[in-house]
Design a protein around this motif. Structure first.
Motif, PDB file in Angstrom:
ATOM      1  N   GLN A  22       0.815  -1.209   0.000  1.00 30.80           N
ATOM      2  CA  GLN A  22       0.000   0.000   0.000  1.00 30.80           C
ATOM      3  C   GLN A  22       0.857   1.270   0.000  1.00 30.80           C
ATOM      4  OE1 GLN A  22      -3.755  -0.182   0.151  1.00 30.80           O
ATOM      5  NE2 GLN A  22      -2.885  -1.985  -0.787  1.00 30.80           N
ATOM      6  N   GLU A  57      -8.291  -8.158  -7.440  1.00 28.15           N
ATOM      7  CA  GLU A  57      -9.367  -7.184  -7.274  1.00 28.15           C
ATOM      8  C   GLU A  57      -9.680  -6.431  -8.557  1.00 28.15           C
ATOM      9  OE1 GLU A  57      -8.181  -3.932  -4.718  1.00 28.15           O
ATOM     10  OE2 GLU A  57      -6.124  -4.600  -4.609  1.00 28.15           O
ATOM     11  N   ARG A  80     -13.286  -4.385   5.286  1.00 27.36           N
ATOM     12  CA  ARG A  80     -12.418  -3.333   5.844  1.00 27.36           C
ATOM     13  C   ARG A  80     -13.086  -2.753   7.077  1.00 27.36           C
ATOM     14  NH1 ARG A  80     -10.771  -6.145   1.778  1.00 27.36           N
ATOM     15  NH2 ARG A  80      -8.728  -5.510   1.061  1.00 27.36           N
TER      16      ARG A  80
END
Ligand code: MGD
Ligand code: MGD
Ligand code: SF4
Ligand code: MO
Length: 777
Positions: free
Chosen positions: A110, A138, A636
């Protein structure tokens, strides 16, 4: 003791990478605050940034290269031994089986993409071509659609949320997960402003859905039906933007015919949304002046992933919500994070290579298959596939079957524990870093971060790791050669460019190692020790050639910069600014120059998608009887962040990573709130604490992403903290085109535990969380 100092960097916890300032005391980060001078985030941070010290230092930080012993344990070895042995084993595999038998997995997380450039350079020079990456868990279905619609898989849509009057959120929870800059500020502004609206499609009444004007609680996995019904209603009402379609697109007639065939009432029922709610949704779309559509994993990791991405793009295009203020856009790149690889296939699994990447769901097969080009070596950098790839048992089996597995990481991860060699990297605050997550329009930004603290003893930054490897492989020229290039770099950028061209001309075999060559030459001239940013020099030249006016506008220079100096000016701005810098400022009309089809028209009709749409069966939306619950495996939450934090003490709540379940479902099982329970799928079983949560639809469950790391408890024994959710997922539950996992749609059942098993789970949790957090200063 050195004087405490605030230093600038960026948050590495999610892909927004907000600008931060860090208080560094005695080489340790002790406090984090937003950096107001960062032109993108302007001081914004969320609750997670303050916990960065738990990423930077913890008991699982690696401090020495490790080599696996025959008995399965590890021994510490020195860097020269590790690199030397790895180089020999890589060469052996290449000689016997070719570069195709090795793959790179990861190359960035990230917050860190600098290392990826260097890993790619060395492995490419060895003939390695295959890259597995989380993006193909994804986004590759979306990239595939973009390739067809816009002409290149690197054309990627951005959102102008600042200026929209309708934000349409589909399968995303930006209040918690962000996904766009300063998300909570924008959501608050939209809620407070009566002229701005928000629609959310999500089975769960999420924190974001709570703020919406219209929430459509779709049946899990039925988005294609709902989006199809919305699009069909738009067409029936003739509420499409004919002028836009005429000027900027082709293929509307075919799309219209396909949408007209949709039985709206039946599909609405399949999605479990009343038809009048669909009408209301369309009313809001029609009333909006500027709609922006924001999507994420809810549809990308949902059933029909690639088709969902197509329908989402049709929603944007049919309403003309593109290329205007407040709508969706394309964005520029300094350096594209992924590639364009239409019609390429990967032989060992007969899979389409999308955006140059291979899907992790195919990784076990690529290793365990009986194919001549099967994988024998895997180089893993910045990824923890043993926890993040579908079907943990199968992934572990595959990783263990490799001839050579090398992991470069900051921490002793579940994946590292299966490797032959583990190489300890300096953390993202101990070296130069940047990310290529630069998705903004009309102004796009780039941020090169300098180290704020020295590397932890025993670790090396990735450019150093890959330099040593390249040298051991005999690939990187010595300093006798690079020295003269470095001298040229200290003379001027122009002299350097000329010298480099001459050097590559005379040594074409060195071309794949460009990143390393730039690091050792041009890098030496960069401020604040940011040598690792040197490969961006080439990217800056390309960006300036492609979008000269947008770059000039972004640099806002007080003198006109001639074309031949523009790339260098852009690079100097990037390398010289510690708070990030604007790299391109477009006008809205410029968006058409970013469309890759030569006629700049968007192709609406994609035959494979229209066939898929035509074949959808509403009866398929129901759950199987043996496994009656649909699990969203990977939600999340306030306190999860991929595999970035290992120390359980970083979390302020949800210590066990609870299973969220509707209270009525819990009652039907006779189970109590907070009880330990087993979740079982055909792939595996995990024991979790359940939490009654009435934001969940009945029949749907959610487990968090970002748990399942083992960590030494107070007594030193390693215990696993929270669910390893991919023990439940099956690698075959995936998209037929992109191979992306349907993680939001895992069929499971719930089983109550015996008193003994429940007591053991409770005791384990107490031991994990009873451990004293390490001192943080
Ligand atoms: N706190 C936190 N933030 C993160 C991360 C993190 O680990 N923690 N990870 C980052 C990363 S890598 C990513 S990719 C993003 C992901 O960000 P998001 O995709 O926004 O987050 P998720 O919670 O995975 O999923 C979004 C929503 O999908 C919904 N959903 C589940 N099933 C369906 C369905 O069938 N249809 C629809 N329409 N929706 C469904 C869920 O209820 C959930 O609210 O978050 C980033 N930000
Ligand atoms: N079931 C299920 N599975 C999922 C998801 C889900 O929702 N459900 N989400 C998927 C998504 S969207 C994503 S993005 C992936 C993420 O999964 P991965 O690709 O595995 O990435 P991360 O979890 O971010 O792990 C990052 C790794 O990088 C290491 N690291 C941190 N800093 C550095 C550094 O400076 N150098 C090096 N070399 N290493 C470093 C960390 O210690 C960690 O091991 O998970 C996917 N898997
Ligand atoms: S939004 Fe993402 S990058 Fe920004 S502070 Fe939160 S976790 Fe960090
Ligand atoms: Mo992700």
């Amino acid at each position: 003791m050195s004087k405490p100092e605030w230093q600038k960097s960026a948050c590495n916890i999610c892909y927004i990478n907000c600008g931060v300032e860090m208080l560094v005391e005695d080489g340790r980060i002790t406090k984090v605050r937003g950096d107001r001078e960062n032109p993108k985030s302007q001081g914004y941070i969320c609750n997670k940034a303050a916990r960065i010290p738990y990423y930077a230092r913890h008991k699982d930080r690696l401090t020495s290269p490790l080599r696996r012993r025959a008995d399965g344990g590890f021994e510490e070895i020195d860097w020269d031994t590790a690199i030397g042995e790895i180089a020999v084993r890589l060469r052996d595999i290449v000689q016997q089986h070719g570069g195709k038998s090795i793959a790179l997995y990861g190359g960035g997380g990230q917050g860190n993409h600098a290392g990826g450039a260097y890993a790619n350079a060395v492995l490419r020079a060895l003939g390695v071509r295959s890259v597995f990456n989380a993006l193909s868990q994804e986004k590759t279905g979306d990239f595939w659609v973009n390739g067809h619609m816009f002409g290149s898989q690197t054309c990627h849509t951005a959102e102008d949320i600042h200026h929209c009057d309708l934000l349409f959120v589909i399968g995303a929870n930006p209040w918690i997960a962000h996904g766009f800059a300063n998300a909570r500020d924008h959501l608050n502004q939209i809620r407070k402003d009566p002229t701005r609206k928000m629609i959310v499609i999500d089975p769960r009444r999420t924190e974001t859905a709570e703020m919406a004007d219209l929430h459509l609680p779709v049946r899990p996995g039925a988005d294609a039906f709902l989006l199809g019904a919305i699009l069909a209603t738009l067409v029936r009402r003739d509420a499409v933007d004919h002028d836009f379609l005429e000027r900027h697109t082709t293929g509307f007639a075919e799309v219209k015919a396909a949408l007209a065939r949709i039985p709206v009432a039946e599909w609405a029922a399949a999605a479990d949304i009343p038809p009048d709610e669909i009408e209301r949704c369309v009313d809001m779309i029609v009333a909006a002046k500027a709609m922006t559509v924001r999507v994420e994993l809810g549809i990308q990791q949902g059933v029909n992933s690639t088709l969902n991405s197509y329908l989402e793009k049709l929603l944007i295009m049919l309403t003309g919500s593109f290329g205007r203020k407040g709508t969706n856009q394309l964005h520029s790149w300094l350096q594209p994070l992924w590639g364009n690889s239409p019609n390429q296939r990967y032989a060992p699994t007969d899979t389409e290579i999308i955006a140059g990447l291979l899907p992790p769901n195919l990784l076990p097969q690529a290793i365990l298959n009986d194919h001549p080009e099967r994988l024998r070596g895997l180089w893993i950098d910045s990824s923890n596939p043993a926890n993040t790839v579908a079907n943990t048992a199968e992934v572990e089996k595959a990783l263990s079957a490799l001839d050579l597995c090398v992991v470069v990481d900051v921490a002793l991860t579940e994946t590292a524990r299966l490797a032959h060699y583990v190489l300890p990297a300096a953390s993202q605050y101990e070296k130069t870093e940047f990310t290529l997550f630069n998705f903004e329009f009309p102004t796009n930004y780039f941020h090169v971060r300098a180290a704020v603290a020295p590397p932890l003893a025993g670790t090396l930054p990735e450019p150093e790791i890959y330099s040593r490897l390249a040298r051991a492989l005999g690939l990187l020229p010595g300093d006798n050669v690079l020295g003269s290039l470095r001298d040229a770099a200290f003379q001027s950028r122009t002299e350097f460019a000329t010298a480099l061209r001459a050097f590559i001309g005379a040594n074409p075999q060195a071309a794949p190692l460009g990143a390393l060559i730039l690091y050792h030459t041009l890098g030496a001239t960069l401020p604040d020790g940011t040598a690792a940013a040197a490969p961006l020099w080439q990217a800056a030249q390309t960006c300036a050639k492609r979008d000269p006016d947008a770059v000039r506008r972004a640099l806002g220079a007080d003198r006109p910069i001639p074309d031949r100096e523009l790339g260098d000016a852009l690079f100097d701005a990037i390398a010289g600014t510690r708070s990030g810098v604007a790299i391109t400022t477009h006008s809205y009309e410029d968006v058409w120059s970013l469309v890759a089809h030569p006629d700049r028209k968007i192709r609406l009709a994609i035959p494979a998608m229209l066939d898929w749409l035509g074949g959808l069966d509403p009866a398929a939306a129901a759950a199987p009887k043996d496994y009656p619950f649909v699990l969203a495996a990977g939600q999340r939450r306030m306190f999860n962040a991929n595999q970035i934090f290992r120390d359980p003490a970083w979390r302020r709540d949800d210590p066990d990573g609870a299973l969220l379940v509707n209270a009525r479902d819990l009652e039907a099982l006779g189970a109590g709130d907070g009880e330990w329970i087993a979740v079982r799928s055909p792939a595996g079983r995990v024991v979790v604490r359940c939490k009654a949560d009435d934001s969940m639809r009945q029949g749907q469950l959610a487990l968090p992403h970002g748990y399942g790391q083992s960590y030494p408890a107070g007594d030193g024994e390693r215990l696993t903290n929270g669910p390893r959710i991919n023990a439940l997922t099956d690698s075959l539950n995936r998209d037929p085109i992109a191979g992306t996992p349907y993680h939001k749609h895992v069929a499971v059942r719930l089983e109550r535990l015996t008193a003994t098993e429940a007591a053991a789970a409770e005791a384990r949790s107490r031991r994990i969380h009873g451990a004293q957090p390490e001192a943080r200063s």
